[in-house]
Design a protein around this motif. Structure first.
Motif, PDB file in Angstrom:
ATOM      1  N   GLU A   1     -18.026  36.418  84.365  1.00 43.16           N
ATOM      2  CA  GLU A   1     -17.587  37.810  84.175  1.00 43.16           C
ATOM      3  C   GLU A   1     -17.123  38.051  82.741  1.00 43.16           C
ATOM      4  N   THR A   2     -16.388  37.081  82.202  1.00 42.11           N
ATOM      5  CA  THR A   2     -15.869  37.225  80.842  1.00 42.11           C
ATOM      6  C   THR A   2     -17.019  37.380  79.846  1.00 42.11           C
TER       7      THR A   2
ATOM      8  N   THR B   1     -18.842  40.660  80.210  1.00 42.46           N
ATOM      9  CA  THR B   1     -18.094  41.781  79.630  1.00 42.46           C
ATOM     10  C   THR B   1     -18.454  41.959  78.160  1.00 42.46           C
TER      11      THR B   1
ATOM     12  N   ARG C   1     -21.025  47.439  84.764  1.00 44.07           N
ATOM     13  CA  ARG C   1     -20.661  47.522  83.355  1.00 44.07           C
ATOM     14  C   ARG C   1     -19.305  48.195  83.213  1.00 44.07           C
TER      15      ARG C   1
ATOM     16  N   LEU D   1     -16.321  45.883  84.687  1.00 41.61           N
ATOM     17  CA  LEU D   1     -15.900  44.809  83.791  1.00 41.61           C
ATOM     18  C   LEU D   1     -15.120  45.382  82.615  1.00 41.61           C
ATOM     19  N   ALA D   2     -15.598  46.516  82.086  1.00 44.36           N
ATOM     20  CA  ALA D   2     -14.919  47.141  80.954  1.00 44.36           C
ATOM     21  C   ALA D   2     -13.528  47.620  81.354  1.00 44.36           C
TER      22      ALA D   2
ATOM     23  N   TYR E   1     -21.150  44.482  76.952  1.00 42.73           N
ATOM     24  CA  TYR E   1     -20.916  45.904  77.258  1.00 42.73           C
ATOM     25  C   TYR E   1     -21.774  46.882  76.451  1.00 42.73           C
TER      26      TYR E   1
ATOM     27  N   MET F   1     -10.448  36.852  85.390  1.00 45.46           N
ATOM     28  CA  MET F   1     -11.911  36.901  85.304  1.00 45.46           C
ATOM     29  C   MET F   1     -12.506  35.488  85.303  1.00 45.46           C
TER      30      MET F   1
ATOM     31  N   ARG G   1     -18.492  34.927  74.758  1.00 40.96           N
ATOM     32  CA  ARG G   1     -18.199  36.347  74.985  1.00 40.96           C
ATOM     33  C   ARG G   1     -18.564  37.164  73.741  1.00 40.96           C
TER      34      ARG G   1
ATOM     35  N   ALA H   1     -10.852  44.149  74.275  1.00 34.19           N
ATOM     36  CA  ALA H   1     -11.911  44.998  74.820  1.00 34.19           C
ATOM     37  C   ALA H   1     -12.570  45.794  73.697  1.00 34.19           C
TER      38      ALA H   1
ATOM     39  N   ALA I   1     -11.247  44.726  81.544  1.00 35.59           N
ATOM     40  CA  ALA I   1     -10.977  44.229  80.196  1.00 35.59           C
ATOM     41  C   ALA I   1      -9.947  45.111  79.488  1.00 35.59           C
TER      42      ALA I   1
END
Lengths: 285, 270
Positions: B100-101, B104, A146, A149-150, B107, B96, B167, A161, A153
């Motif tokens: 993965e995108t 994300t 987690r 990936l953040a 989150y 990415m 996403r 993000a 981003a």
């Protein structure tokens, strides 16, 4: 170059790699910072003082260096993360400059201009590879997590993000904490290998060569900084025989070539994925 | 109205230098609706979406999302209130993969910690598997045909727009703001997006879309607001809005203009 010299060179490459991972940890979250050099200086001199004056065992002092580095990373994050990109980078360079002034003036603690001794107990392959391996393991585990990936981003597009509920500051705080721990450990190991540290041990030169190593190896995967650091430490030694003091011209040129032709460094997952995608397309046609 | 509005905007004002991009805009989006935000280029539609999602701070005005005031909050807090969005100019993360995108996007629905990730705890492994499964399901649902392991930036234009939608959906929003979701798509693809929106609405989502494809708006939007030069021209169903002379004027020019153009055309032909 004989075997003993190679042995020493590669051990220093391991320490550089740890410094490079320290720079990578914050760069991963989109923050260019030379603060690792400062973290390294603080923990190295603390290490020297704690072992030589307080009589702490080197291993306990290493742990102190790691924890202290992490705390310093958090503190630095709160101090500098309110700044925007290049001002932030400048602020971390200022930290490195301040570090040298502190080392020179806190004589009782650091030995001042004359420098200080440090025990060499940790200056072994075991500790060098052990610490580097642990750092690499942590980063490898975090990569697809987690947080990982953040972090990617935030680095690529902090605004997008944020629209996914990611707080860039929180992610960067973690990056700085990791950077602090790695930098702290690297400083302790550097002191153990050198057994003598002075005001110029952790200065701009270390910062810029480490940064160059990260750029060369690639700042988008944890393997990049390690490879970059090894190349950047071993190559000058290899070139010193045939080229004498002109070796840095070759390393400089190499860096320029890499920046021009492989702007994301030697280890670039994006490039590998593009190539793989192209290969697939060819196969399916 | 008894039900709390999904989005309520009152007296929104935003100026850039001397330009009034948004001037006293009100917007009332009922929950579980597909709401169209229309108007010619430069009308201020994207600016309104940017303000609602927190990308821009309004000069004045109140914004409520499901009754909670969100103006002045940073974008990540607004996102956590259940607002997700896509972008007019596609904004994917370079390097990415599609999977993965989309992962994300999940989150703030995840509980994973740094320590859990490093130790690869059981909870971490379970969560990663769940996130991957959900992401794959979303990728399929929005109609992406490319492999989930492909770099998102290498996909076709339409697929990249779908990745953005997936996403945003991974964040499990209550309100989804779509800025020209069908730009660059053909009719069949656009309709597919429209069907997707219907499905999402049925699940309780509120959708606000900026859209230029009038057929799509007519078919799928419950209600629209038409903007021009930063102000609201008309509110209601598309048909009702298009009845209003000033809306027609904004879109097709003044009647006198039309007459002049027609005269010119004839003159050229003759």
């Amino acid at each position: 170059m004989n075997l003993a010299a190679w042995n020493t060179t590669l051990q220093f490459a391991g320490v550089s790699a740890l410094f490079a991972l320290s720079i990578y940890a914050s760069l991963w979250t989109g923050v260019l910072s030379l603060a690792p050099v400062f973290f390294g200086a603080v923990s190295a001199f603390t290490f020297g003082w704690a072992t030589m004056t307080l009589g702490l065992t080197p291993v306990a002092a290493l742990a102190l260096g790691a924890v202290g580095g992490g705390l310093l990373g958090v503190l630095t994050a709160f101090l500098v993360l309110r700044l925007e990109s290049h001002y932030l980078a400048m602020a971390t360079i200022a930290l490195v400059l301040i570090g040298r002034v502190l080392v020179i003036n806190m004589e009782g603690f650091t030995g001042g201009v004359a420098g200080t001794l440090a025990p060499g107990d940790l200056g072994t392959w075991f500790w060098c590879l052990g610490c580097l391996g642990a750092a690499a393991y942590v980063l490898a585990r975090l990569r697809g997590s987690r947080f990982g990936l953040a972090a990617s981003a935030v680095r690529e597009d902090p605004a997008v993000a944020q629209s996914l509920g990611i707080s860039p500051r929180a992610v960067q705080l973690v990056g700085f904490t990791l950077s602090g721990v790695f930098g702290g450990v690297a400083g302790v190991l550097q002191a153990s290998f050198l057994q003598f540290i002075g005001p110029d041990t952790f200065y701009t030169h270390l910062g810029f060569t480490t940064l160059a190593a990260v750029v060369l190896g690639g700042a988008y995967h944890w393997l990049g900084p390690i490879i970059g650091a090894v190349v950047f430490t071993a190559l000058p030694e290899l070139l010193r025989g045939p080229l004498g003091e002109f070796d840095s011209i070759v390393t400089g040129l190499l860096l320029v070539v890499i920046i021009v032709y492989l702007p994301r460094g030697l280890v670039d997952l994006r490039r590998f994925r593009l190539l793989r995608g192209r290969g697939k397309a060819v196969v399916s046609e | 109205m008894s039900e709390v509005l999904a989005i309520e905007v009152e007296g929104l004002v935003k100026t850039f230098g001397g330009l009034r991009a948004v001037a006293e805009v009100d917007l009332r989006v009922p929950p579980r609706s597909i709401y169209g935000l229309l108007g010619p280029n430069g009308a201020g539609k994207t600016t309104v979406v940017n303000i609602i999602s927190g990308f821009l701070a309004p000069d004045r005005g109140v914004i409520r999302v499901h009754g909670r005031e969100t103006h002045g909050l940073p974008p990540y807090r607004i996102a956590r209130e259940g607002v997700a969005r896509t972008y007019q100019n596609i904004r994917l993360f370079p390097g990415m993969t599609v999977l993965e995108t989309v992962a994300t996007g999940a989150y703030h629905r995840r509980r994973s910690t740094i320590l859990g990730a490093v130790l690869l705890s059981r909870a971490e492994r379970r969560e990663r598997a769940e996130v991957a499964a959900k992401a794959l399901a979303l990728i399929e649902r929005v109609g992406i045909t490319a492999s989930p392991g492909a770099l998102a930036e290498t996909l076709s234009y339409g697929d990249q727009r779908r990745v953005e939608i997936a996403r945003a959906l991974a964040a499990e929003p209550r309100v989804l703001l779509l800025d020209e979701p069908t730009a660059g798509m053909n009719d069949a693809e656009s309709r597919q997006v429209g069907e997707l929106l219907l499905g999402l609405r049925a699940e309780g989502l509120t959708l606000v879309l900026i859209e230029h494809n009038m057929r799509l708006v007519e078919e799928f939007c419950d209600e629209v607001t038409v903007m021009n030069s930063g102000a609201v021209l008309a509110v209601g169903t598309l048909a009702a809005c298009l009845e209003q002379p000033d809306v027609r004027e904004a879109y097709f020019g003044k009647r006198s203009d039309a007459r002049r153009i027609e005269t010119l055309r004839r003159a050229r032909r003759g």
